[in-house]
Write a protein that holds these residues in place. Structure first.
Motif, mmCIF file in Angstrom:
data_model
loop_
_atom_site.group_PDB
_atom_site.id
_atom_site.type_symbol
_atom_site.label_atom_id
_atom_site.label_comp_id
_atom_site.label_asym_id
_atom_site.label_seq_id
_atom_site.Cartn_x
_atom_site.Cartn_y
_atom_site.Cartn_z
ATOM 1 N N THR A 1 0.846 -1.194 0.000
ATOM 2 C CA THR A 1 0.000 0.000 0.000
ATOM 3 C C THR A 1 0.880 1.242 0.000
ATOM 4 O O THR A 1 1.823 1.343 0.793
ATOM 5 C CB THR A 1 -0.925 0.024 1.232
ATOM 6 O OG1 THR A 1 -1.688 -1.178 1.290
ATOM 7 C CG2 THR A 1 -1.873 1.202 1.169
ATOM 8 N N ILE B 1 -5.475 9.396 0.402
ATOM 9 C CA ILE B 1 -5.599 8.581 -0.797
ATOM 10 C C ILE B 1 -4.554 7.475 -0.717
ATOM 11 O O ILE B 1 -3.430 7.703 -0.253
ATOM 12 C CB ILE B 1 -5.424 9.419 -2.083
ATOM 13 C CG1 ILE B 1 -5.700 8.554 -3.318
ATOM 14 C CG2 ILE B 1 -4.051 10.061 -2.143
ATOM 15 C CD1 ILE B 1 -5.795 9.349 -4.608
ATOM 16 N N ALA C 1 -3.199 3.683 -2.794
ATOM 17 C CA ALA C 1 -3.279 2.646 -3.815
ATOM 18 C C ALA C 1 -2.759 1.350 -3.214
ATOM 19 O O ALA C 1 -1.761 1.352 -2.489
ATOM 20 C CB ALA C 1 -2.454 3.029 -5.038
ATOM 21 N N LEU D 1 -7.887 1.271 -5.139
ATOM 22 C CA LEU D 1 -7.658 2.685 -4.848
ATOM 23 C C LEU D 1 -8.730 3.170 -3.882
ATOM 24 O O LEU D 1 -9.916 2.918 -4.079
ATOM 25 C CB LEU D 1 -7.702 3.515 -6.134
ATOM 26 C CG LEU D 1 -7.363 5.005 -6.005
ATOM 27 C CD1 LEU D 1 -5.895 5.184 -5.625
ATOM 28 C CD2 LEU D 1 -7.668 5.738 -7.313
ATOM 29 N N GLN D 2 -8.296 3.857 -2.826
ATOM 30 C CA GLN D 2 -9.216 4.400 -1.834
ATOM 31 C C GLN D 2 -8.887 5.869 -1.599
ATOM 32 O O GLN D 2 -7.718 6.258 -1.604
ATOM 33 C CB GLN D 2 -9.107 3.636 -0.508
ATOM 34 C CG GLN D 2 -9.445 2.156 -0.616
ATOM 35 C CD GLN D 2 -9.175 1.414 0.686
ATOM 36 O OE1 GLN D 2 -8.383 1.858 1.520
ATOM 37 N NE2 GLN D 2 -9.833 0.283 0.864
#
Length: 755
Positions: free
Chosen positions: A657, A668, A670, A697-698
């Protein structure tokens, strides 16, 4: 679906809860400590929590006098100034009084900081997940909670059904819980035979999760191979805000709403969380509807005595898509199995849970008395209609103390647990999802008697010796009443399992926030009724199985230095009579057998580093995190499988991550999930699933105080892969339609309000 249920278990549980309250009341009447401080602090917090002004209730003169000292302790007065000489006219300067409000404290609801401090005094591998880590994401099931925890293997099947395996626990279990103890607020949620579901755990209704791997669960009396997971729910003292609401939606027709409210009224506090979720699912015939309610009410009798009731109600209506061949799983992943559609296969449960935790603090030590009762009904049309209705009930006193022994710090835990359960277990011919002719009329009963202790002696300021043990006796009773076609005769069978599981370990703390440990534990896993009651033809029979035993040695280190944090553990388990399963027919629950000797060893690595800090604003950072689980699970000189790998879990599981965070304003991240080589499907090691790589993706953004928008995108490349499967003995001869396809590309978004 109605039937008469004996009330004896419920009466027993209520009696246990009343006994807990009785103990509290007795301690209250013998506790001369005043309640003035508690009232003052609670009233202040109640004002903050309710957004209004606290009003202190009128007190008697006796109470006023008794509370004078505690209340004065909250005030920071001026320092003593030198007295002016006699006859001097110089005035004495008096500084204004400053009032400091102490933070609220609850005996039955420790803060996150307290949880961590207690957890990381364990001489062994443990983990902690703060709910803040996934608060602004679409957290639907336990994979969303545990995916970043070293040593925990979590794979989705459908809905909230998934496989959770720690160090090979339940490695071949194709459904539900095996080899793990599930607790909620320290109170067991498993059925009395050790089985259980994950459906009652609502990720957004949690405050934190404690992970005790293997024998390190001894602190709560657990000594299974996988250990224990303790899911801690918030109270009015630990909730992020008095009122919270979130609304989410996204792929596969998903809609979820959740609301939480909490209040403090003097010595009384209450919190309730309600979550409603519906989704059509990625696959055909995978629609799910979930309603989850978790609530708790606490009451402080005095600063030393507190009780808290926990209530839960869980409704699950989940259609089952079934398993597919490997070809269909990779090429037609949304397809449902033909038998799942023709039999309208589903898993519908209704569960109600009542628990009580009463805490009494003495001059030396603290006594926690937990009691609980759980009612669960199951309507489960698969190869047949499984229709069950049962009760689980128990009581667990636990004493903890921080002592001094010959000038050395000594932490002691002593506890006992009794819990039992009775289930009416019937089966019927499945006629399009409805009951046909009855094929089984049975009753399952389980009783467990356990006592345990754990002692941590710090014979040097930085070095502690931990020793402990658990003695247990578990009984399983099975009655087949017969009287149905194909099963005419009455049969009664029972099995008893007993033993002692010791533990010894060392914990070294060379400096603040750095620890190293080594320990040896013995674990025992007793068969549950899914193992013991196996399908033969059109009915089921009790199959005697041995309990699984293992000796595990582990060594590791955890800590944080400047920008770097880590958690690394190596372990090796020598297992006898490991409970493994194999599938004979995709629609029939897998059969369980005892393997002779197996070796489970591996490496659990979690690490993170803040690559950059204060980039565009003070406090922002770029963080790189890495998870690596290495699992080498093998038979040992097995007459049939030699030294083959045990099917079910891939050798390497990695998760990377890379995230950017601007405090809590904007985040944010990934993620990359990588399984280089898939797991073996069969014990003969002739078939394995392909490896895969998933990208996610968050992101979240704080729109204004208390209002957050977030988006969660998964499997962005729409990779087709196998998420999980049921194991078989030899893929060359077995039916291999045993695979669950992973979900395709999906996007979820939501708004969270806290006020």
């Amino acid at each position: 679906m109605s039937r008469s249920i004996t009330q004896k278990p419920l009466q027993t549980a209520i009696a246990l809860a009343l006994a807990s309250l009785g103990s509290a009341a007795h301690a209250l009447t013998n506790d001369p400590a005043s309640t003035g401080l508690s009232v003052a602090v609670d009233a202040t917090h109640a004002a903050t929590h309710a957004g209004g002004r606290a009003e202190t209730p009128p007190r008697s003169p006796a109470t006023e006098a008794a509370s004078a000292a505690p209340v004065s302790a909250l005030r920071v007065a001026q320092a003593d100034l030198p007295a002016a000489p006699q006859g001097s006219a110089a005035p004495v300067t008096t500084l204004p009084t400053t009032t400091v409000t102490a933070p609220p404290e609850s005996l039955t609801s420790p803060s996150v900081e307290e949880q961590k401090a207690n957890l990381f005094q364990t001489a062994g591998s443990v983990g902690f997940v703060d709910a803040d880590a996934y608060r602004d994401t679409y957290a639907f099931n336990l994979r969303d909670v545990l995916k970043d925890s070293p040593g925990v293997f979590v794979q989705n099947r459908y809905g909230q059904e998934l496989r959770v395996s720690i160090r090979g626990s339940g490695i071949a279990r194709g459904y539900h819980v095996r080899g793990l103890e599930l607790l909620q607020d320290g109170i067991p949620t498993n059925s009395a035979d050790g089985s259980g579901d994950y459906y009652q755990i609502d990720p957004i209704g949690l405050r934190s999760t404690e992970i005790y791997k293997g024998g390190n669960g001894l602190t709560y009396g657990s000594t299974t191979l996988g250990g224990a997971l303790n899911f801690v729910t918030p109270t009015a003292y630990t909730a992020e805000a008095p009122d919270q609401f979130r609304l989410e939606g996204g792929s596969f027709g998903t809609v979820r709403a959740s609301a939480q409210m909490s209040r403090i009224f003097g010595p009384l506090d209450a919190l309730a969380t309600v979550t409603l979720n519906r989704s059509d699912g990625y696959r055909d015939h995978a629609k799910g509807n979930y309603a989850q309610i978790n609530a708790n009410i606490g009451y402080k009798f005095s600063p030393r005595v507190e009780t808290r009731f926990f209530f839960g109600a869980y409704i699950v209506d989940q259609k089952l898509p079934g398993t597919l061949s490997l070809f269909d799983a990779l090429n037609n992943p949304t397809k449902a199995a033909a038998s799942a559609i023709s039999g309208d296969q589903a898993r519908n449960t209704r569960t109600e849970r009542l628990g009580n935790l009463t805490t009494i603090r003495f001059d030396v030590g603290q006594l926690d008395i937990a009691s609980w009762v759980i009612h669960k009904s199951l309507y489960h049309p698969i190869f047949q209609v499984i229709d069950q209705d049962g009760w689980t009930y128990g009581v667990a006193p636990r004493y903890t103390a921080n002592l001094t022994l010959a000038g050395m710090r000594n932490d002691l835990i002593v506890g006992a647990r009794f819990f039992g359960g009775n289930t009416k277990a019937d089966q019927y011919v499945n006629v399009n999802g409805n009951r046909g002719a009855q094929t089984l009329d049975s009753r399952q009963s389980a009783y467990n008697y356990e006592a345990y202790f754990e002692n941590r002696l710090f014979f040097l300021p930085t070095l502690g010796l931990m020793v402990g043990a658990k003695a247990y006796r578990d009984v399983r009773q099975y009655i087949d009443y017969g009287g149905v076609p194909g099963d005419l005769n009455y049969r009664s069978t029972s099995a008893a399992y007993s033993g002692v599981n010791p533990k010894i370990g060392l914990l070294w703390e060379p400096r603040k926030d750095v620890q190293a440990f080594i320990d040896v534990t013995r674990s025992a896993d007793v068969p549950d009724f899914t193992d013991l009651s196996q399908t033969f033809g059109a009915t089921s029979r009790f199959v005697p199985l041995a309990s699984q035993h293992a000796w595990t040695i582990e060594a590791g280190t955890r800590g944080k230095l400047d920008r770097v944090a880590w958690d690394v553990t190596a372990y090796r388990s020598l297992v006898r009579d490991q409970l493994l399963q194999y599938t004979t027919n995709p629609d029939v629950p897998a059969a369980t057998f005892n393997a002779n000797k197996t070796v489970l060893q591996g490496l659990e690595v979690g690490a993170s580093v803040d690559l950059l800090k204060n980039i565009v604003a003070t406090g922002d950072r770029v963080t790189l995190s890495q998870l690596w689980n290495y699992s080498d699970f093998r038979f040992r000189d097995d007459p049939q499988y030699g030294n083959n790998r045990i099917a079910g879990v891939p050798t390497h599981v990695l998760r990377t991550t890379l995230g950017y965070a601007l405090t809590n304003r904007f985040q944010i991240a990934a993620s990359l999930d990588w399984v280089p080589t898939g797991a073996w499907v069969d014990y003969a090691n002739t078939m394995r699933v392909p490896g895969y790589t998933l990208i996610g993706l968050q992101a979240s953004y704080l729109l204004q105080r208390g209002v957050t928008f977030y988006v969660d995108a998964r499997n962005l490349t729409d990779k087709r892969y196998v998420s999980d499967f049921s194991t078989v003995t030899d893929a060359r001869t077995a039916n291999t339609a045993v695979f669950y396809p992973g979900d395709g590309r999906s996007v979820f978004a939501g708004m969270r309000f806290a006020f």
